[in-house]
Design a protein around this motif. Structure first.
Motif, PDB file in Angstrom:
ATOM      1  N   ASP A  10       1.057   2.007  -0.449  1.00 50.43           N
ATOM      2  CA  ASP A  10       2.125   2.661  -1.204  1.00 50.43           C
ATOM      3  C   ASP A  10       2.609   3.887  -0.438  1.00 50.43           C
ATOM      4  OD1 ASP A  10       0.514   5.041  -2.105  1.00 50.43           O
ATOM      5  OD2 ASP A  10      -0.661   3.419  -2.984  1.00 50.43           O
ATOM      6  N   PRO A  11       3.808   4.364  -0.740  1.00 47.69           N
ATOM      7  CA  PRO A  11       4.364   5.492   0.017  1.00 47.69           C
ATOM      8  C   PRO A  11       3.536   6.768  -0.101  1.00 47.69           C
ATOM      9  CG  PRO A  11       5.919   4.751  -1.692  1.00 47.69           C
ATOM     10  CD  PRO A  11       4.735   3.841  -1.724  1.00 47.69           C
ATOM     11  N   GLU A  12       2.869   6.957  -1.229  1.00 46.18           N
ATOM     12  CA  GLU A  12       2.053   8.164  -1.399  1.00 46.18           C
ATOM     13  C   GLU A  12       0.878   8.178  -0.428  1.00 46.18           C
ATOM     14  OE1 GLU A  12       2.869   6.117  -3.985  1.00 46.18           O
ATOM     15  OE2 GLU A  12       4.433   7.350  -4.894  1.00 46.18           O
ATOM     16  N   THR A  13       0.260   7.025  -0.232  1.00 49.26           N
ATOM     17  CA  THR A  13      -0.859   6.929   0.703  1.00 49.26           C
ATOM     18  C   THR A  13      -0.380   7.199   2.121  1.00 49.26           C
ATOM     19  OG1 THR A  13      -1.999   5.351  -0.726  1.00 49.26           O
ATOM     20  CG2 THR A  13      -2.697   5.431   1.581  1.00 49.26           C
ATOM     21  N   VAL A  14       0.754   6.629   2.485  1.00 48.44           N
ATOM     22  CA  VAL A  14       1.314   6.866   3.814  1.00 48.44           C
ATOM     23  C   VAL A  14       1.632   8.354   3.986  1.00 48.44           C
ATOM     24  CG1 VAL A  14       3.263   6.391   5.348  1.00 48.44           C
ATOM     25  CG2 VAL A  14       2.226   4.531   4.026  1.00 48.44           C
ATOM     26  N   ARG A  15       2.200   8.961   2.959  1.00 41.47           N
ATOM     27  CA  ARG A  15       2.572  10.370   3.024  1.00 41.47           C
ATOM     28  C   ARG A  15       1.339  11.269   3.206  1.00 41.47           C
ATOM     29  NH1 ARG A  15       6.490  10.323  -0.238  1.00 41.47           N
ATOM     30  NH2 ARG A  15       5.285  10.271  -2.153  1.00 41.47           N
ATOM     31  N   ILE A  16       0.260  11.007   2.453  1.00 38.11           N
ATOM     32  CA  ILE A  16      -0.920  11.875   2.571  1.00 38.11           C
ATOM     33  C   ILE A  16      -1.597  11.689   3.929  1.00 38.11           C
ATOM     34  CG2 ILE A  16      -2.705  10.393   1.522  1.00 38.11           C
ATOM     35  CD1 ILE A  16      -2.265  14.171   0.983  1.00 38.11           C
ATOM     36  N   VAL A  17      -1.605  10.468   4.453  1.00 35.71           N
ATOM     37  CA  VAL A  17      -2.165  10.242   5.788  1.00 35.71           C
ATOM     38  C   VAL A  17      -1.320  10.987   6.823  1.00 35.71           C
ATOM     39  CG1 VAL A  17      -2.557   8.492   7.575  1.00 35.71           C
ATOM     40  CG2 VAL A  17      -3.295   8.062   5.225  1.00 35.71           C
ATOM     41  N   GLY A  18      -0.008  10.934   6.678  1.00 38.94           N
ATOM     42  CA  GLY A  18       0.871  11.656   7.593  1.00 38.94           C
ATOM     43  C   GLY A  18       0.683  13.157   7.515  1.00 38.94           C
ATOM     44  N   ARG A  19       0.556  13.685   6.297  1.00 43.49           N
ATOM     45  CA  ARG A  19       0.345  15.131   6.131  1.00 43.49           C
ATOM     46  C   ARG A  19      -0.981  15.573   6.735  1.00 43.49           C
ATOM     47  NH1 ARG A  19       1.902  16.761  -0.080  1.00 43.49           N
ATOM     48  NH2 ARG A  19       4.159  16.665   0.136  1.00 43.49           N
ATOM     49  N   ALA A  20      -2.007  14.769   6.532  1.00 44.01           N
ATOM     50  CA  ALA A  20      -3.345  15.142   7.005  1.00 44.01           C
ATOM     51  C   ALA A  20      -3.475  15.041   8.521  1.00 44.01           C
ATOM     52  CB  ALA A  20      -4.400  14.275   6.329  1.00 44.01           C
ATOM     53  N   THR A  21      -2.728  14.124   9.121  1.00 42.20           N
ATOM     54  CA  THR A  21      -2.896  13.874  10.547  1.00 42.20           C
ATOM     55  C   THR A  21      -1.755  14.404  11.408  1.00 42.20           C
ATOM     56  OG1 THR A  21      -1.807  11.717  10.406  1.00 42.20           O
ATOM     57  CG2 THR A  21      -4.222  11.776  10.106  1.00 42.20           C
ATOM     58  N   ILE A  47      -9.495   8.764   3.004  1.00 45.90           N
ATOM     59  CA  ILE A  47      -8.222   9.045   2.325  1.00 45.90           C
ATOM     60  C   ILE A  47      -8.471   9.884   1.075  1.00 45.90           C
ATOM     61  CG2 ILE A  47      -6.223   8.062   1.150  1.00 45.90           C
ATOM     62  CD1 ILE A  47      -6.400   5.689   3.110  1.00 45.90           C
ATOM     63  N   HIS A  48      -9.545   9.608   0.348  1.00 43.74           N
ATOM     64  CA  HIS A  48      -9.898  10.458  -0.803  1.00 43.74           C
ATOM     65  C   HIS A  48     -10.028  11.908  -0.346  1.00 43.74           C
ATOM     66  CE1 HIS A  48     -10.785   7.953  -4.391  1.00 43.74           C
ATOM     67  NE2 HIS A  48     -10.932   6.987  -3.507  1.00 43.74           N
ATOM     68  N   HIS A  49     -10.700  12.122   0.770  1.00 46.08           N
ATOM     69  CA  HIS A  49     -10.882  13.478   1.280  1.00 46.08           C
ATOM     70  C   HIS A  49      -9.561  14.085   1.747  1.00 46.08           C
ATOM     71  CE1 HIS A  49     -15.184  13.716   0.843  1.00 46.08           C
ATOM     72  NE2 HIS A  49     -15.284  12.505   1.356  1.00 46.08           N
ATOM     73  N   MET A  50      -8.682  13.263   2.300  1.00 47.65           N
ATOM     74  CA  MET A  50      -7.366  13.768   2.716  1.00 47.65           C
ATOM     75  C   MET A  50      -6.612  14.325   1.510  1.00 47.65           C
ATOM     76  SD  MET A  50      -6.006  10.896   5.360  1.00 47.65           S
ATOM     77  CE  MET A  50      -6.780  10.632   6.953  1.00 47.65           C
ATOM     78  N   ASP A  74       3.176   5.520  12.724  1.00 48.03           N
ATOM     79  CA  ASP A  74       1.754   5.696  13.006  1.00 48.03           C
ATOM     80  C   ASP A  74       0.952   5.926  11.727  1.00 48.03           C
ATOM     81  OD1 ASP A  74       2.076   5.346  15.740  1.00 48.03           O
ATOM     82  OD2 ASP A  74       2.382   7.487  16.106  1.00 48.03           O
ATOM     83  N   SER A  75       1.557   6.611  10.749  1.00 46.20           N
ATOM     84  CA  SER A  75       0.883   6.825   9.462  1.00 46.20           C
ATOM     85  C   SER A  75       0.681   5.511   8.732  1.00 46.20           C
ATOM     86  CB  SER A  75       1.678   7.795   8.584  1.00 46.20           C
ATOM     87  OG  SER A  75       1.695   9.075   9.163  1.00 46.20           O
ATOM     88  N   VAL A  76       1.673   4.628   8.794  1.00 41.31           N
ATOM     89  CA  VAL A  76       1.548   3.299   8.173  1.00 41.31           C
ATOM     90  C   VAL A  76       0.402   2.536   8.826  1.00 41.31           C
ATOM     91  CG1 VAL A  76       2.661   1.040   7.902  1.00 41.31           C
ATOM     92  CG2 VAL A  76       3.940   3.118   7.404  1.00 41.31           C
ATOM     93  N   ALA A  77       0.384   2.529  10.142  1.00 35.16           N
ATOM     94  CA  ALA A  77      -0.661   1.786  10.861  1.00 35.16           C
ATOM     95  C   ALA A  77      -2.045   2.342  10.539  1.00 35.16           C
ATOM     96  CB  ALA A  77      -0.398   1.839  12.362  1.00 35.16           C
ATOM     97  N   LEU A  78      -2.178   3.668  10.552  1.00 31.32           N
ATOM     98  CA  LEU A  78      -3.476   4.268  10.274  1.00 31.32           C
ATOM     99  C   LEU A  78      -3.889   4.037   8.822  1.00 31.32           C
ATOM    100  CD1 LEU A  78      -5.924   5.860  11.128  1.00 31.32           C
ATOM    101  CD2 LEU A  78      -4.623   7.976  10.702  1.00 31.32           C
TER     102      LEU A  78
END
Length: 85
Positions: free
Chosen positions: A14-25, A49-52, A31-35
């Motif tokens: 979902d877009p929220e998961t992609v967004r938090i991965v992008g913000r954290a990294t 991801i929970h920790h992110m 690249d956020s989608v792939a990760l």
């Protein structure tokens, strides 16, 4: 920029998961989608991801982010949080 087609191709993403991965990294969208896809494939990745989410400085002040985290946590419970009998 992510398209709805990209997300539908990976329905668990979902877009929220992609967004938090992008913000954290600090990664870009692709690249956020792939990760994010890679992280969702393992219990360790889901825990990361929970920790992110929880380590993000705005989690307690931002109601939207808090709601997004609770939605993520329902969909992907923290591994080991509810041990099986």
């Amino acid at each position: 920029m992510l398209s709805i087609t990209d997300l539908l191709d990976f329905i668990d993403l979902d877009p929220e998961t992609v967004r938090i991965v992008g913000r954290a990294t600090g990664l870009g969208d692709d690249d956020s989608v792939a990760l994010a896809r890679q992280l969702l494939a393992s219990e360790d990745g889901i825990a990361l991801i929970h920790h992110m989410y929880r380590d993000h400085p705005d989690i307690r002040q931002d109601a939207t982010m808090d709601r997004d985290y609770h939605r993520f946590a329902r969909k992907y419970p923290l591994p080991g949080a509810f041990p099986q009998p």
